[in-house]
Write a protein that holds these residues in place. Structure first.
Motif, PDB file in Angstrom:
ATOM      1  N   THR A  12       0.982  -1.040  -0.167  1.00 19.62           N
ATOM      2  CA  THR A  12       0.109   0.021  -0.047  1.00 19.62           C
ATOM      3  C   THR A  12       0.756   1.241  -0.024  1.00 19.62           C
ATOM      4  N   ASP A  13       2.046   1.162   0.719  1.00 19.61           N
ATOM      5  CA  ASP A  13       2.925   2.355   0.785  1.00 19.61           C
ATOM      6  C   ASP A  13       3.378   2.745  -0.480  1.00 19.61           C
ATOM      7  N   SER A  14       3.787   1.575  -1.273  1.00 15.94           N
ATOM      8  CA  SER A  14       4.573   1.897  -2.494  1.00 15.94           C
ATOM      9  C   SER A  14       3.615   2.202  -3.592  1.00 15.94           C
ATOM     10  N   LYS A  15       2.218   2.441  -3.240  1.00 13.06           N
ATOM     11  CA  LYS A  15       1.481   2.894  -4.296  1.00 13.06           C
ATOM     12  C   LYS A  15       1.130   4.449  -4.006  1.00 13.06           C
ATOM     13  N   LEU A  16       1.694   4.935  -3.025  1.00 13.70           N
ATOM     14  CA  LEU A  16       1.495   6.388  -2.625  1.00 13.70           C
ATOM     15  C   LEU A  16       2.076   7.151  -3.790  1.00 13.70           C
ATOM     16  N   PRO A  17       1.518   8.464  -3.907  1.00 18.88           N
ATOM     17  CA  PRO A  17       2.102   9.211  -4.987  1.00 18.88           C
ATOM     18  C   PRO A  17       3.680   9.754  -4.809  1.00 18.88           C
ATOM     19  N   VAL A  18       4.073   9.716  -3.525  1.00 23.52           N
ATOM     20  CA  VAL A  18       5.347   9.754  -3.060  1.00 23.52           C
ATOM     21  C   VAL A  18       5.722   9.499  -1.712  1.00 23.52           C
ATOM     22  N   ARG A 126      14.738  17.137   8.552  1.00 25.52           N
ATOM     23  CA  ARG A 126      14.973  16.841   9.790  1.00 25.52           C
ATOM     24  C   ARG A 126      13.544  16.484  10.490  1.00 25.52           C
ATOM     25  N   SER A 127      12.435  17.008  10.202  1.00 24.77           N
ATOM     26  CA  SER A 127      11.008  16.662  10.514  1.00 24.77           C
ATOM     27  C   SER A 127      10.839  15.213  10.007  1.00 24.77           C
ATOM     28  N   ILE A 128      10.951  14.988   8.649  1.00 28.18           N
ATOM     29  CA  ILE A 128      10.918  13.664   8.080  1.00 28.18           C
ATOM     30  C   ILE A 128      11.709  12.784   8.890  1.00 28.18           C
ATOM     31  N   TYR A 129      12.739  12.964   9.218  1.00 24.90           N
ATOM     32  CA  TYR A 129      13.730  11.927   9.894  1.00 24.90           C
ATOM     33  C   TYR A 129      13.158  11.720  11.299  1.00 24.90           C
ATOM     34  N   THR A 130      12.785  12.655  11.908  1.00 30.66           N
ATOM     35  CA  THR A 130      12.106  12.602  13.325  1.00 30.66           C
ATOM     36  C   THR A 130      10.904  11.640  13.430  1.00 30.66           C
ATOM     37  N   ILE A 131      10.112  11.754  12.504  1.00 26.32           N
ATOM     38  CA  ILE A 131       9.017  10.832  12.337  1.00 26.32           C
ATOM     39  C   ILE A 131       9.399   9.363  11.844  1.00 26.32           C
ATOM     40  N   ALA A 132      10.356   9.383  10.762  1.00 26.38           N
ATOM     41  CA  ALA A 132      10.760   8.021  10.344  1.00 26.38           C
ATOM     42  C   ALA A 132      11.260   7.296  11.459  1.00 26.38           C
ATOM     43  N   SER A 133      11.966   8.041  12.313  1.00 27.32           N
ATOM     44  CA  SER A 133      12.689   7.272  13.321  1.00 27.32           C
ATOM     45  C   SER A 133      11.864   6.701  14.554  1.00 27.32           C
ATOM     46  N   THR A 134      10.627   7.007  14.598  1.00 21.82           N
ATOM     47  CA  THR A 134       9.674   6.462  15.698  1.00 21.82           C
ATOM     48  C   THR A 134       9.300   5.154  15.513  1.00 21.82           C
ATOM     49  N   GLY A 135       8.966   4.677  14.127  1.00 25.40           N
ATOM     50  CA  GLY A 135       8.713   3.303  13.781  1.00 25.40           C
ATOM     51  C   GLY A 135       7.466   2.897  14.380  1.00 25.40           C
ATOM     52  N   PRO A 137       3.158   2.791  14.211  1.00 26.37           N
ATOM     53  CA  PRO A 137       2.249   2.410  12.887  1.00 26.37           C
ATOM     54  C   PRO A 137       2.002   3.485  12.066  1.00 26.37           C
ATOM     55  N   PHE A 138       1.731   2.970  10.686  1.00 23.92           N
ATOM     56  CA  PHE A 138       1.395   4.137   9.748  1.00 23.92           C
ATOM     57  C   PHE A 138       2.326   5.244   9.565  1.00 23.92           C
ATOM     58  N   VAL A 139       3.625   5.240   9.898  1.00 24.33           N
ATOM     59  CA  VAL A 139       4.713   5.949   9.911  1.00 24.33           C
ATOM     60  C   VAL A 139       4.922   6.328   8.544  1.00 24.33           C
ATOM     61  N   SER A 140       4.778   5.481   7.579  1.00 24.29           N
ATOM     62  CA  SER A 140       4.933   5.858   5.931  1.00 24.29           C
ATOM     63  C   SER A 140       3.918   6.601   5.604  1.00 24.29           C
ATOM     64  N   LEU A 141       2.768   6.691   6.161  1.00 22.85           N
ATOM     65  CA  LEU A 141       1.747   7.877   5.492  1.00 22.85           C
ATOM     66  C   LEU A 141       2.062   9.039   6.256  1.00 22.85           C
ATOM     67  N   GLU A 142       2.640   9.328   7.261  1.00 20.51           N
ATOM     68  CA  GLU A 142       3.057  10.455   7.797  1.00 20.51           C
ATOM     69  C   GLU A 142       4.255  10.947   7.101  1.00 20.51           C
ATOM     70  N   CYS A 143       4.984  10.042   6.820  1.00 20.93           N
ATOM     71  CA  CYS A 143       6.271  10.663   6.082  1.00 20.93           C
ATOM     72  C   CYS A 143       5.960  10.962   4.629  1.00 20.93           C
ATOM     73  N   SER A 144       5.203  10.608   4.074  1.00 19.98           N
ATOM     74  CA  SER A 144       4.703  10.793   2.803  1.00 19.98           C
ATOM     75  C   SER A 144       3.814  12.370   2.605  1.00 19.98           C
ATOM     76  N   LYS A 145       3.205  12.403   3.602  1.00 17.33           N
ATOM     77  CA  LYS A 145       2.566  13.749   3.669  1.00 17.33           C
ATOM     78  C   LYS A 145       3.499  14.832   4.019  1.00 17.33           C
ATOM     79  N   LEU A 146       4.575  14.631   4.854  1.00 20.04           N
ATOM     80  CA  LEU A 146       5.684  15.693   4.843  1.00 20.04           C
ATOM     81  C   LEU A 146       6.699  15.649   3.906  1.00 20.04           C
ATOM     82  N   LEU A 147       6.859  14.355   3.131  1.00 16.86           N
ATOM     83  CA  LEU A 147       7.731  14.496   1.938  1.00 16.86           C
ATOM     84  C   LEU A 147       7.119  15.196   0.811  1.00 16.86           C
ATOM     85  N   TYR A 148       5.809  15.203   0.661  1.00 14.16           N
ATOM     86  CA  TYR A 148       5.114  15.932  -0.323  1.00 14.16           C
ATOM     87  C   TYR A 148       5.345  17.402  -0.087  1.00 14.16           C
ATOM     88  N   SER A 149       5.407  18.031   1.184  1.00 14.06           N
ATOM     89  CA  SER A 149       5.598  19.227   1.358  1.00 14.06           C
ATOM     90  C   SER A 149       6.880  19.599   1.011  1.00 14.06           C
TER      91      SER A 149
END
Length: 277
Positions: A12-18, A126-135, A137-149
């Motif tokens: 599911t994550d790999s189907k995200l736009p980013v 740095r914000s993306i790194y902080t979220i990605a480091s938490t591990g 649930p649904f961290v990939s969705l959170e990272c995708s939102k931040l990555l798009y910004s």
């Protein structure tokens, strides 16, 4: 932040736009050589020091305030020239990448790019790194939102060797401000062109290249947006009054433009949003 993070991706994550594939920071980047390239897009941003990138048969010097894009599966290498060569890096992929890079930022190939606002990009990373480091649930969705910004700000910040969308937006900025300040009255193309001391013909070309529309189309969209604000601000206003407030001499022309831009008449818009007519 030296330890890199590699988020676990589901189908599911790999189907995200980013989506994020890895992120990290090196206080002093070591020599890296990848004959087969890297499987994802990468952005590496230099904080201090100087390095050399070799990609696509070209050699580039990379300094603080610059970054380099690496497209997937393209042979490359990079190493420091002066130390410490401090880098932040983020790798990503997704179906939206070609649109964001090629059509919005004019980033068509791997290479070095200067950015107009490196600090905001570093804040994103740095914000993306902080979220990605938490591990969590649904961290990939959170990272995708931040990555798009991050990608949207990168699109605005990147300066390439050819005139880019970012440069064009900066060129048009005084015109956009002028339109916003004078949307309550008729505006001519010559007036807008005078804001940046270019010909009307060049202004039209700049708008078409950057905004994908003619200057007066943009003016009319701004007028219609302002008319919607007036409908909410003062529901008692008649349509001819609103038309005059946003620079239309003719109420019928205002209604015609409104329907073209909004896909409905002004009266339908008010009903749709529960505004008393």
């Amino acid at each position: 932040m030296d330890a890199p993070v590699f988020p676990t991706l589901t189908d599911t994550d790999s189907k995200l736009p980013v989506y994020l594939t890895s992120i990290g920071h090196w206080g002093n980047q070591e020599r890296t050589k990848r004959p087969e390239g890297f499987p994802d897009y990468q952005w590496l941003q230099v904080v201090s020091g100087t390095g050399e990138l070799i990609v696509g048969g070209q050699q580039y010097i990379v300094k603080a305030g610059q970054g380099f894009f690496l497209f997937p599966h393209e042979s490359h290498s990079y190493h420091s020239l002066t130390e410490p060569w401090e880098l932040y890096w983020v790798s990503f992929n997704g179906s939206a990448m070609s649109t964001l890079l090629l059509h919005q930022a004019d980033v068509t190939q791997s290479g070095v790019y200067t950015v107009t606002d490196p600090d905001i990009l570093l804040t994103h990373i740095r914000s993306i790194y902080t979220i990605a480091s938490t591990g969590r649930p649904f961290v990939s969705l959170e990272c995708s939102k931040l990555l798009y910004s991050f990608m949207l700000d990168l699109v605005k910040s990147v300066w390439s060797k050819t005139p880019s969308t970012a440069q064009s937006y900066m060129k048009l900025h005084p015109v956009i401000q002028y339109i916003e300040a004078n949307v309550n009255r008729p505006i001519t193309i010559d007036e807008m062109a005078d804001c940046i001391e270019v010909s009307a013909q060049y202004l039209c070309q700049l708008f078409k290249t950057t905004m994908k529309m003619r200057p007066m189309e943009y003016v009319n969209r701004e007028r219609i947006n302002k008319s919607k604000e007036w409908m909410f601000r003062d529901p008692t206003l008649r349509m001819q009054e609103i038309a005059h407030l946003v620079g239309f001499d003719s109420p019928s022309y205002f209604s015609s433009v409104f329907k073209k831009v909004a896909g409905m008449s002004p009266e339908q818009f008010k009903r749709f949003h529960g505004i008393r007519i």
